[in-house]
Design a protein around this motif. Sequence first.
Motif, PDB file in Angstrom:
ATOM      1  N   TYR A   8      47.072  21.951 -10.474  1.00  0.00           N
ATOM      2  CA  TYR A   8      47.608  23.102 -11.205  1.00  0.00           C
ATOM      3  C   TYR A   8      46.544  23.620 -12.170  1.00  0.00           C
ATOM      4  O   TYR A   8      45.912  22.839 -12.911  1.00  0.00           O
ATOM      5  CB  TYR A   8      48.869  22.708 -11.972  1.00  0.00           C
ATOM      6  N   GLY A   9      46.426  24.978 -12.230  1.00  0.00           N
ATOM      7  CA  GLY A   9      45.502  25.594 -13.160  1.00  0.00           C
ATOM      8  C   GLY A   9      46.196  26.031 -14.447  1.00  0.00           C
ATOM      9  O   GLY A   9      47.424  25.993 -14.574  1.00  0.00           O
ATOM     10  N   ARG A  10      45.403  26.506 -15.422  1.00  0.00           N
ATOM     11  CA  ARG A  10      45.941  26.907 -16.729  1.00  0.00           C
ATOM     12  C   ARG A  10      46.841  28.128 -16.609  1.00  0.00           C
ATOM     13  O   ARG A  10      47.911  28.186 -17.227  1.00  0.00           O
ATOM     14  CB  ARG A  10      44.789  27.186 -17.688  1.00  0.00           C
ATOM     15  N   ASP A  11      46.446  29.083 -15.801  1.00  0.00           N
ATOM     16  CA  ASP A  11      47.248  30.298 -15.660  1.00  0.00           C
ATOM     17  C   ASP A  11      48.610  29.998 -15.058  1.00  0.00           C
ATOM     18  O   ASP A  11      49.615  30.607 -15.455  1.00  0.00           O
ATOM     19  CB  ASP A  11      46.508  31.322 -14.796  1.00  0.00           C
ATOM     20  N   PHE A  12      48.626  29.059 -14.148  1.00  0.00           N
ATOM     21  CA  PHE A  12      49.904  28.719 -13.539  1.00  0.00           C
ATOM     22  C   PHE A  12      50.839  28.044 -14.550  1.00  0.00           C
ATOM     23  O   PHE A  12      52.037  28.338 -14.613  1.00  0.00           O
ATOM     24  CB  PHE A  12      49.679  27.794 -12.339  1.00  0.00           C
ATOM     25  N   SER A  58      44.618   6.226   4.687  1.00  0.00           N
ATOM     26  CA  SER A  58      43.796   6.890   5.699  1.00  0.00           C
ATOM     27  C   SER A  58      44.615   7.867   6.512  1.00  0.00           C
ATOM     28  O   SER A  58      44.112   8.899   6.970  1.00  0.00           O
ATOM     29  CB  SER A  58      43.160   5.842   6.624  1.00  0.00           C
ATOM     30  N   CYS A  59      45.908   7.554   6.707  1.00  0.00           N
ATOM     31  CA  CYS A  59      46.778   8.448   7.478  1.00  0.00           C
ATOM     32  C   CYS A  59      47.376   9.553   6.616  1.00  0.00           C
ATOM     33  O   CYS A  59      47.558  10.675   7.079  1.00  0.00           O
ATOM     34  CB  CYS A  59      47.896   7.640   8.133  1.00  0.00           C
ATOM     35  N   HIS A  60      47.722   9.218   5.353  1.00  0.00           N
ATOM     36  CA  HIS A  60      48.392  10.165   4.461  1.00  0.00           C
ATOM     37  C   HIS A  60      47.643  10.181   3.133  1.00  0.00           C
ATOM     38  O   HIS A  60      47.780   9.257   2.332  1.00  0.00           O
ATOM     39  CB  HIS A  60      49.842   9.757   4.227  1.00  0.00           C
ATOM     40  N   PRO A  61      46.837  11.208   2.881  1.00  0.00           N
ATOM     41  CA  PRO A  61      46.136  11.282   1.598  1.00  0.00           C
ATOM     42  C   PRO A  61      47.123  11.329   0.439  1.00  0.00           C
ATOM     43  O   PRO A  61      48.265  11.766   0.572  1.00  0.00           O
ATOM     44  CB  PRO A  61      45.333  12.586   1.705  1.00  0.00           C
ATOM     45  N   LYS A  62      46.661  10.884  -0.712  1.00  0.00           N
ATOM     46  CA  LYS A  62      47.522  10.869  -1.896  1.00  0.00           C
ATOM     47  C   LYS A  62      47.888  12.294  -2.321  1.00  0.00           C
ATOM     48  O   LYS A  62      47.108  13.225  -2.178  1.00  0.00           O
ATOM     49  CB  LYS A  62      46.800  10.153  -3.043  1.00  0.00           C
ATOM     50  N   ARG A  63      49.110  12.437  -2.858  1.00  0.00           N
ATOM     51  CA  ARG A  63      49.569  13.762  -3.290  1.00  0.00           C
ATOM     52  C   ARG A  63      48.711  14.314  -4.408  1.00  0.00           C
ATOM     53  O   ARG A  63      48.531  15.510  -4.525  1.00  0.00           O
ATOM     54  CB  ARG A  63      51.025  13.670  -3.737  1.00  0.00           C
ATOM     55  N   SER A  64      48.178  13.470  -5.237  1.00  0.00           N
ATOM     56  CA  SER A  64      47.366  13.952  -6.351  1.00  0.00           C
ATOM     57  C   SER A  64      46.125  14.670  -5.863  1.00  0.00           C
ATOM     58  O   SER A  64      45.527  15.454  -6.586  1.00  0.00           O
ATOM     59  CB  SER A  64      46.972  12.784  -7.254  1.00  0.00           C
TER      60      SER A  64
END
Length: 680
Positions: free
Chosen positions: A517-521, A506-512
């Motif tokens: 990341y997109g396909r172009d990146f 609740s304090c720190h959302p998950k990094r995921s």
Amino acid sequence: MMYPAGPGSGDSPEGFSEQPRVQPQIGNCTAQTLDAFFTCRKNALLAKSSSTQVEGDFAMAPRAPDQEECEGLLQQWREEGSSQVLLTSSEGPLVDKGLAQSSLALLMDNPGEQDAASEDKWSSRQLSDLRAAENLEEPFPEVLGEEPLPEIEGPMWAAVPMQTGPQFADCAVLPVGALAAEQWEEDPAVVAWSIAPEPVPLEEAPIWTFGDLGQLQPPPVEIPYHEILWREWEDFSTQPDAQGLEAGDGPQFQFTLMSYNILAQDLMQQSSELYLHCHPDILSWNYRFANLMQEFQHWDPDILCLQEVQEDHYWEQLEPSLRMMGFTCFYKRRTGCKTDGCAVCYKPTRFRLLCASPVEYLRPGLELLNRDNVGLVLLLQPLVPEGLGQVSVAPLCVANTHVLYNPRRGDVKLAQMAILLAEVDKVARLSDGSHCPIILCGDLNSVPDSPLYNFIRDGELQYHGMPAWKVSGQEDFSHQLYQRKLQAPLWPSSLGITDCCQYITSCHPKRSERLKYGRDFLLRFRFCDVACQRPAGLVLMEGVTDSKPERPAGWAEPVLEEDTVEPEPVLPRTIGTIQHCLHLTSVYTHFLPQHGRPEVTTMPLGFGMTVDYIFFSAESCDNGNRADRRLYQDGTLKLLGRLSLLSEEILWAANGLPNPFCSSDHLCLLASFGMKVTSP
């Protein structure tokens, strides 16, 4: 009634010869009546005899008098007068007073002959003589010219229904003196918590029918149990709130909530020494279940929070009965081998379920959280009547729990409460970071103004170095040499709960949820320098790994960004302090306003205390010069009324808890709330 014959015809006492039994043939009165009379007269004479041997033998082996004795006794009775004989017979258990009067009256008036009747006919003749005595125009003493005999004082008897189950099928005759603490003329479960009943006219009193005796109407019994256990409804809807602050006007969604520890039958039987003051009949589950259901029907709450709900009783009786009353129920059994748990029931006509979260306090591997207590958290959406138009009401979060009882383990109680508050924080949190209205109730096994109570109410507790027994305030163990003291941090970081009683997620959302990341990146790294280098140890295979990829012309060399991987967040741990931000206050003030005596919700071992609570969310306000306590005023949720509690002295007068009217060792808590209705 006659004395039965002795165990053997040859066991005649010394001084009385054994002769064949001769039945006197006198009038319409049966021979058994005369036998009873002569036996009574003979016992009276023997009682005056100085020979203790004769008295003892005769008392052990009574027999019927012979013909000569009968004639002698009858002649003596005529000479001495009937009043003395009747008085003697009425003092013993041989002949009923009314039966003696009717039988002797017939003896004087009808000196004819009649055959002896059998023993089975004697009972019907006895009843007919009894009815005849009641229908005589003049009683027997007046016929003989004697004064009426004084009535013998004795216990008054009444027919009372015995409750053996949900239905009253049988009746039994009990002395009214033994029912000094009961009023059976209306349901005992209703008397304890309903309005005082109107006086019932005599002709409308309950009547029970007995075979061969017509109808028997019990005498009225005035036992003021409705006065002893009277609980008043305190209405705040037209008054300032409990802190004396004015409340705003406007449309409200009103509802009632009850919290009740109903005493699981298994737990009661395991601790039977706590209920020695109770009659076994009022401790049976069938009796208690009927009382509890009538209490639910009488108060008719919209939300019902129950503790100590035995699992088999819930599925077999409570849940079906509550469903018929219009409730939708959720149940959470305690973990491990425990057979009871918590239940939250609501009326779907008033609320719609948004989510339900069962809470388990058991955490395998953590010694601090190795107990089987549980809780339930529901998020409900109030249903506004269609007549109000396009209006809305905020959701309502309802939490119910039963915290560990052990008075020495305050550290466990605090950890369990932290888990519950973290779950409430997650369920009640809105998109803007605020919380919807919250009601937290249950058996917290802590007394008012204890550290645990103050933590819930004030939102902060400094616990470091505090003796564990002091957290709940149930008992005083200061005399013990070794005392467990609370150390910081109270629970490990692996529990996933901060010192602010919030889940880490609740304090720190998950990094995921942040790095996507997109396909172009990803294509930018296809011909980067790292991708064009042969890895060390790569096996050379013709046509597969023997060629080196070449960057196409015009392909810009990618610029690698710096590593943006963030380390795992470090939990901010305060030193010896826990907090929460739910802003809760208690429905009850814990002191009776009339007398200033402490309120009582339970009486373990005869000592009254408060351990059951209903907390609700309110807005904090300036408390003036009082720095030790936080004051609240009505917010989105307003307290409209509550059912008053009782003092220890009043419960002592009712023989404690449970009693014939309150079928649990706790009193129920009931409150009425109002929620603001807003326009879109």
